[in-house]
Design an enzyme around this catalytic site. Sequence first.
Site, short mmCIF file in Angstrom:
data_model
loop_
_atom_site.label_atom_id
_atom_site.label_comp_id
_atom_site.label_asym_id
_atom_site.label_seq_id
_atom_site.Cartn_x
_atom_site.Cartn_y
_atom_site.Cartn_z
N ALA A 12 4.98 0.86 8.95
CA ALA A 12 4.41 -0.45 8.61
C ALA A 12 3.07 -0.35 7.88
O ALA A 12 2.43 -1.37 7.62
CB ALA A 12 4.24 -1.27 9.89
N THR A 13 2.64 0.86 7.54
CA THR A 13 1.31 1.00 6.94
C THR A 13 1.31 0.85 5.42
O THR A 13 0.25 0.93 4.79
CB THR A 13 0.71 2.38 7.29
OG1 THR A 13 1.63 3.38 6.81
CG2 THR A 13 0.50 2.54 8.78
N ALA A 14 2.47 0.67 4.83
CA ALA A 14 2.55 0.57 3.36
C ALA A 14 3.86 -0.10 2.98
O ALA A 14 4.75 -0.30 3.82
CB ALA A 14 2.51 1.97 2.73
N GLY A 15 3.96 -0.47 1.71
CA GLY A 15 5.21 -0.86 1.07
C GLY A 15 6.07 -1.86 1.82
O GLY A 15 5.61 -2.92 2.26
N TYR A 147 17.08 14.03 -0.56
CA TYR A 147 16.80 12.61 -0.27
C TYR A 147 18.12 11.82 -0.20
O TYR A 147 18.32 11.02 0.73
CB TYR A 147 15.87 12.01 -1.33
CG TYR A 147 15.57 10.55 -1.07
CD1 TYR A 147 14.80 10.16 0.03
CD2 TYR A 147 16.08 9.54 -1.89
CE1 TYR A 147 14.54 8.81 0.29
CE2 TYR A 147 15.83 8.21 -1.65
CZ TYR A 147 15.05 7.84 -0.56
OH TYR A 147 14.80 6.51 -0.30
N VAL A 180 11.97 0.07 -5.92
CA VAL A 180 10.96 -0.85 -5.37
C VAL A 180 9.59 -0.23 -5.65
O VAL A 180 9.36 0.95 -5.33
CB VAL A 180 11.10 -1.01 -3.84
CG1 VAL A 180 10.23 -2.16 -3.34
CG2 VAL A 180 12.55 -1.19 -3.41
N GLU A 183 4.35 2.77 -2.57
CA GLU A 183 3.75 4.11 -2.67
C GLU A 183 4.83 5.20 -2.72
O GLU A 183 4.53 6.39 -2.80
CB GLU A 183 2.82 4.34 -1.47
CG GLU A 183 1.62 3.41 -1.49
CD GLU A 183 0.76 3.48 -0.23
OE1 GLU A 183 0.89 4.45 0.55
OE2 GLU A 183 -0.03 2.55 -0.02
P1 NDP Z 1 5.90 3.72 1.17
O1 NDP Z 1 5.53 5.14 0.88
O2 NDP Z 1 5.13 2.64 0.52
O3 NDP Z 1 5.93 3.49 2.76
C1 NDP Z 1 6.52 4.43 3.61
C2 NDP Z 1 6.17 4.10 5.04
O4 NDP Z 1 6.85 5.04 5.90
C3 NDP Z 1 4.69 4.21 5.32
O5 NDP Z 1 4.28 3.15 6.13
C4 NDP Z 1 4.57 5.53 6.06
O6 NDP Z 1 3.50 5.45 7.00
C5 NDP Z 1 5.90 5.56 6.80
N1 NDP Z 1 6.23 6.92 7.22
C6 NDP Z 1 6.49 8.00 6.46
N2 NDP Z 1 6.69 9.08 7.23
C7 NDP Z 1 6.54 8.66 8.52
C8 NDP Z 1 6.62 9.31 9.77
N3 NDP Z 1 6.88 10.63 9.88
N4 NDP Z 1 6.43 8.59 10.91
C9 NDP Z 1 6.17 7.26 10.83
N5 NDP Z 1 6.08 6.59 9.66
C10 NDP Z 1 6.27 7.29 8.52
O7 NDP Z 1 7.46 3.62 0.77
P2 NDP Z 1 8.49 2.39 0.86
O8 NDP Z 1 7.89 1.22 1.50
O9 NDP Z 1 9.10 2.24 -0.47
O10 NDP Z 1 9.60 3.06 1.80
C11 NDP Z 1 10.05 2.45 2.98
C12 NDP Z 1 11.51 2.78 3.18
O11 NDP Z 1 12.25 2.23 2.09
C13 NDP Z 1 11.84 4.27 3.19
O12 NDP Z 1 12.81 4.51 4.19
C14 NDP Z 1 12.43 4.52 1.80
O13 NDP Z 1 13.31 5.61 1.79
C15 NDP Z 1 13.14 3.21 1.57
N6 NDP Z 1 13.44 2.89 0.19
C16 NDP Z 1 12.45 2.81 -0.75
C17 NDP Z 1 12.78 2.49 -2.05
C18 NDP Z 1 11.76 2.44 -3.14
O14 NDP Z 1 12.15 2.52 -4.35
N7 NDP Z 1 10.48 2.29 -2.86
C19 NDP Z 1 14.15 2.17 -2.43
C20 NDP Z 1 15.11 2.32 -1.36
C21 NDP Z 1 14.75 2.63 -0.10
P3 NDP Z 1 2.47 6.61 7.36
O15 NDP Z 1 2.34 7.49 6.14
O16 NDP Z 1 1.22 5.89 7.73
O17 NDP Z 1 3.10 7.29 8.51
C1 8X3 Z 2 14.62 4.91 -3.34
C2 8X3 Z 2 15.22 4.45 -4.62
O1 8X3 Z 2 16.43 5.21 -6.74
O2 8X3 Z 2 14.50 6.50 -6.01
O3 8X3 Z 2 15.53 5.10 -2.34
O4 8X3 Z 2 16.56 6.62 -4.79
S1 8X3 Z 2 15.70 5.76 -5.58
#
Ligand code: NDP
Ligand code: 8X3
Length: 249
Positions: A12-15, A147, A180, A183
């Site tokens: 919940a700290t990002a994105g 991934y 999306v 970060e």
């Molecule tokens: P961000 O990097 O913006 O956010 C990722 C979040 O996951 C952060 O809050 C981070 O918090 C947390 N995180 C990572 N590792 C850990 C860990 N070991 N324990 C607890 N928390 C963790 O990326 P997104 O918001 O884009 O990603 C969120 C989800 O969406 C992911 O599962 C990603 O695979 C998925 N996704 C993203 C897409 C994209 O294009 N952005 C597309 C499809 C899916 P912290 O570092 O503080 O622990």
């Molecule tokens: C994140 C989107 O297209 O980089 O899951 O795999 S993509």
Amino acid sequence: MANPKRVLITGATAGIGRACVYAFHASGWEVWCCGRRQDRLESLQSELQERIHSFALDVRDHAAVEKALSEIPPPNLLVNNAGLSRGFEPLWEGNLDDWNEMLDTNVKGLLHVTRFLLPRMTENGGGQVINIGSIAGHEAYPNGAAYCASKHAVAAITRALRKEACGTGIKVSSVDPGLVNTEFSTVRFHGDTDRADRTYDGMTPLSAEDVAETVLWVATRPDHVNPAEILLLPTDQASAGIVHRQDSE
Ligand code: NDP
Ligand code: 8X3
């Protein structure tokens, strides 16, 4: 007034996770959230103040997951969002630390959290699990073997759990986004923000808020309705590899 519904959001700290915190909080839910970066959790708490609780947690650490989750009330909804991609190269050049981090977080972390909470949610009258999957769980693309494997695993876990949980009062769903702008790409490219920005050159990606709105929609369907899997793409993206970019016209 009836008690608000309670959601636990990981990552919940990002994105997307942070956008989910705002979306559920604005809809009146009691929000519990976690991630590793304590300072960001504290900022969220001081900004939102009410109906928000947070705790630092690395979902890879099974013992820490069990300890932290034993100290919170069972949620009505679990949003398994914590995840990442690290590295972008052919498999034979892959970095073992990157692979371990992705598989331990995206797959085992999700399993750790879900395993501990599901029996408690069931005892508490049921609820819902929403996994954040990805288009990478529907298609495999070059330079993304580990991934894509992790997100195919998330899809498999979602589908198996839906079958296991059928009749228990637990709904199991996934929201699977395409590109999306969060970060995510900066993390994938080990902090190279220029390269990360180029991921979205000439196209309009989804925002974290677009995804959060969809997660909230999935969570607020009537009890008898389960949006089982939603593939949520930007209009400019037709598949993992087919992205319309203005520059390429
Ligand atoms: P961000 O990097 O913006 O956010 C990722 C979040 O996951 C952060 O809050 C981070 O918090 C947390 N995180 C990572 N590792 C850990 C860990 N070991 N324990 C607890 N928390 C963790 O990326 P997104 O918001 O884009 O990603 C969120 C989800 O969406 C992911 O599962 C990603 O695979 C998925 N996704 C993203 C897409 C994209 O294009 N952005 C597309 C499809 C899916 P912290 O570092 O503080 O622990
Ligand atoms: C994140 C989107 O297209 O980089 O899951 O795999 S993509």
